[in-house]
Design an enzyme around this catalytic site. Structure first.
Site, mmCIF file in Angstrom:
data_model
loop_
_atom_site.group_PDB
_atom_site.id
_atom_site.type_symbol
_atom_site.label_atom_id
_atom_site.label_comp_id
_atom_site.label_asym_id
_atom_site.label_seq_id
_atom_site.Cartn_x
_atom_site.Cartn_y
_atom_site.Cartn_z
ATOM 1 N N SER A 146 0.863 -1.182 0.000
ATOM 2 C CA SER A 146 0.000 0.000 0.000
ATOM 3 C C SER A 146 0.900 1.233 0.000
ATOM 4 O O SER A 146 2.068 1.148 0.417
ATOM 5 C CB SER A 146 -0.857 -0.005 1.277
ATOM 6 N N TYR A 159 -1.666 -1.388 10.807
ATOM 7 C CA TYR A 159 -1.843 -1.633 9.368
ATOM 8 C C TYR A 159 -0.692 -1.022 8.564
ATOM 9 O O TYR A 159 -0.082 -1.697 7.724
ATOM 10 C CB TYR A 159 -3.186 -1.072 8.882
HETATM 11 N N1 LIG Z 1 -8.750 -0.843 -0.977
HETATM 12 C C1 LIG Z 1 -7.759 -0.017 -0.652
HETATM 13 O O1 LIG Z 1 -7.962 1.211 -0.494
HETATM 14 C C2 LIG Z 1 -6.352 -0.559 -0.517
HETATM 15 C C3 LIG Z 1 -5.289 0.344 -0.563
HETATM 16 C C4 LIG Z 1 -3.995 -0.142 -0.444
HETATM 17 C C5 LIG Z 1 -3.759 -1.484 -0.275
HETATM 18 N N2 LIG Z 1 -4.822 -2.361 -0.217
HETATM 19 C C6 LIG Z 1 -4.511 -3.780 -0.023
HETATM 20 O O2 LIG Z 1 -5.094 -4.519 -1.083
HETATM 21 C C7 LIG Z 1 -5.291 -5.867 -0.665
HETATM 22 C C8 LIG Z 1 -6.682 -6.324 -1.104
HETATM 23 O O3 LIG Z 1 -7.645 -5.565 -0.398
HETATM 24 P P1 LIG Z 1 -8.978 -5.023 -1.083
HETATM 25 O O4 LIG Z 1 -8.896 -3.560 -1.104
HETATM 26 O O5 LIG Z 1 -9.252 -5.748 -2.332
HETATM 27 O O6 LIG Z 1 -10.030 -5.404 0.069
HETATM 28 P P2 LIG Z 1 -11.222 -6.470 0.121
HETATM 29 O O7 LIG Z 1 -12.169 -6.229 -0.992
HETATM 30 O O8 LIG Z 1 -11.709 -6.411 1.528
HETATM 31 O O9 LIG Z 1 -10.489 -7.863 -0.143
HETATM 32 C C9 LIG Z 1 -9.733 -8.510 0.847
HETATM 33 C C10 LIG Z 1 -9.540 -9.950 0.440
HETATM 34 O O10 LIG Z 1 -8.765 -10.624 1.445
HETATM 35 C C11 LIG Z 1 -9.457 -11.801 1.826
HETATM 36 N N3 LIG Z 1 -9.198 -12.150 3.209
HETATM 37 C C12 LIG Z 1 -9.439 -11.386 4.302
HETATM 38 N N4 LIG Z 1 -9.116 -12.067 5.419
HETATM 39 C C13 LIG Z 1 -8.672 -13.289 5.015
HETATM 40 C C14 LIG Z 1 -8.217 -14.445 5.685
HETATM 41 N N5 LIG Z 1 -8.133 -14.502 7.044
HETATM 42 N N6 LIG Z 1 -7.857 -15.548 4.969
HETATM 43 C C15 LIG Z 1 -7.943 -15.516 3.607
HETATM 44 N N7 LIG Z 1 -8.353 -14.440 2.905
HETATM 45 C C16 LIG Z 1 -8.729 -13.350 3.606
HETATM 46 C C17 LIG Z 1 -10.928 -11.485 1.612
HETATM 47 O O11 LIG Z 1 -11.694 -12.656 1.412
HETATM 48 P P3 LIG Z 1 -12.602 -13.405 2.503
HETATM 49 O O12 LIG Z 1 -13.235 -12.362 3.352
HETATM 50 O O13 LIG Z 1 -13.517 -14.199 1.651
HETATM 51 O O14 LIG Z 1 -11.634 -14.276 3.260
HETATM 52 C C18 LIG Z 1 -10.857 -10.691 0.313
HETATM 53 O O15 LIG Z 1 -10.813 -11.577 -0.787
HETATM 54 C C19 LIG Z 1 -5.069 -5.889 0.850
HETATM 55 O O16 LIG Z 1 -3.792 -6.426 1.123
HETATM 56 C C20 LIG Z 1 -5.106 -4.405 1.227
HETATM 57 O O17 LIG Z 1 -4.339 -4.132 2.363
HETATM 58 C C21 LIG Z 1 -6.112 -1.931 -0.342
#
Ligand SMILES: NC(=O)c1ccc[n+]([C@@H]2O[C@H](COP(=O)([O-])OP(=O)(O)OC[C@H]3O[C@@H](n4cnc5c(N)ncnc54)[C@H](OP(=O)(O)O)[C@@H]3O)[C@@H](O)[C@H]2O)c1
Length: 268
Positions: A146, A159
């Protein structure tokens, strides 16, 4: 002799956190470019729906592996499950992760440790466990960090720290593996419209007004960087400018600004 003896194993891109957001779109982009897939997350129903969508588009149906990666035994189970399907990973996408907004002292301690388990330990375990296969396959690793990695984050302290770890580990590994033909790329998105903000506990009223990149744009930038073997990808012009400027801003100035921003995100 096993029934599969003599047959080449199925080569897959293993994508964690593929049930929603950036991970689901990374899986779609990989499938569109001809990669066979193994999809990992806890929500089997959502993974099945994505696997069906990919199969309906004429691609091989991805392997679906429902797993809670915060559990210490999840990595070993995943490897066993892949081996049982005669599959090996030639691309590893460590995308699963979550954040929590609020002061560390006021958030649940166990939930914050679970975050470190998922964002750091599981990512490290999977990377180390799959490295021999990836080296043999001349494969690729994409770790999702991130822009939060590049500054301290009062109001989301744990985080931000987990993402600093992901960048540090990924960039160091990319140097260590330079001669091995395995590439390591770290993707550093800024705010992206996914389920992340609701999971982190952002103020619901603020959510609607929050400008964020589209998850597909982030996924496409990540895929392009991965295949080009780039060390670090920061998608989006504003995010690039921010990351380039951060080293010149003293933490004494940054800390109160970030604390204020995160306090607003948490809401009343
Ligand atoms: N969205 C943003 O603004 C942003 C910005 C910078 C970085 N990121 C990073 O991008 C990545 C993806 O996040 P996203 O934004 O796409 O959020 P998201 O839509 O909430 O997706 C998170 C994913 O992680 C999975 N997950 C959560 N807990 C888990 C566990 N214990 N075991 C296995 N899978 C798990 C969730 O699936 P289940 O709930 O089905 O397990 C989901 O598929 C993350 O690493 C986040 O830190 C996001």
């Amino acid at each position: 002799m096993s029934p599969q003896a003599g047959r080449a194993p199925r080569r897959v891109a293993l994508v964690t956190g593929a049930s929603s957001g950036i991970g689901a779109d990374l899986a779609r982009v990989l499938a569109r470019h001809g990669h066979d897939l193994a999809l990992v997350a806890r929500s089997r129903d959502r993974l099945d729906a994505l696997a069906d969508e990919i199969a309906n588009a004429g691609r091989p149906r991805p392997i679906v592996l429902a797993a809670d990666l915060a559990r210490p035994d999840a990595c070993a189970r995943l490897r066993e499950a892949l081996a049982a399907r005669d599959a090996v990973a030639d691309i590893l996408v460590n995308n699963a992760g979550f954040g929590l907004v609020g002061a560390a002292a006021s958030l649940d301690a166990a939930e914050q440790i679970e975050m470190t388990d998922l964002n750091m330990r599981a990512l490290t375990q999977l990377t180390l466990a799959f490295l021999p296969d990836l080296i043999a396959a001349r494969g690729r690793i994409l770790n999702v960090a991130s822009v939060a990695a590049f500054l301290p984050g009062p109001g989301m302290a744990v985080y931000y720290a987990t993402k600093a770890y992901v960048v540090s580990l990924s960039e160091a590994l990319s140097a260590e593996l330079m001669g091995s033909s395995v590439t390591v790329t770290v993707l550093c998105p800024g705010v992206t419209s996914t389920g992340f903000q609701a999971r982190a506990g952002f103020d619901r009223a603020l959510l609607k007004a929050m400008p964020g990149m589209n998850a597909m744009d982030v996924a496409e930038a990540g895929y392009k960087g991965l295949m080009a073997g780039r060390r670090r990808i920061v998608p989006g012009l504003l995010n690039k400018i921010m990351v380039a400027m951060l080293p010149f801003v003293p933490n004494a100035w940054l800390l109160p600004v970030v604390a204020h921003l995160q306090a607003r995100r948490r809401g009343p």
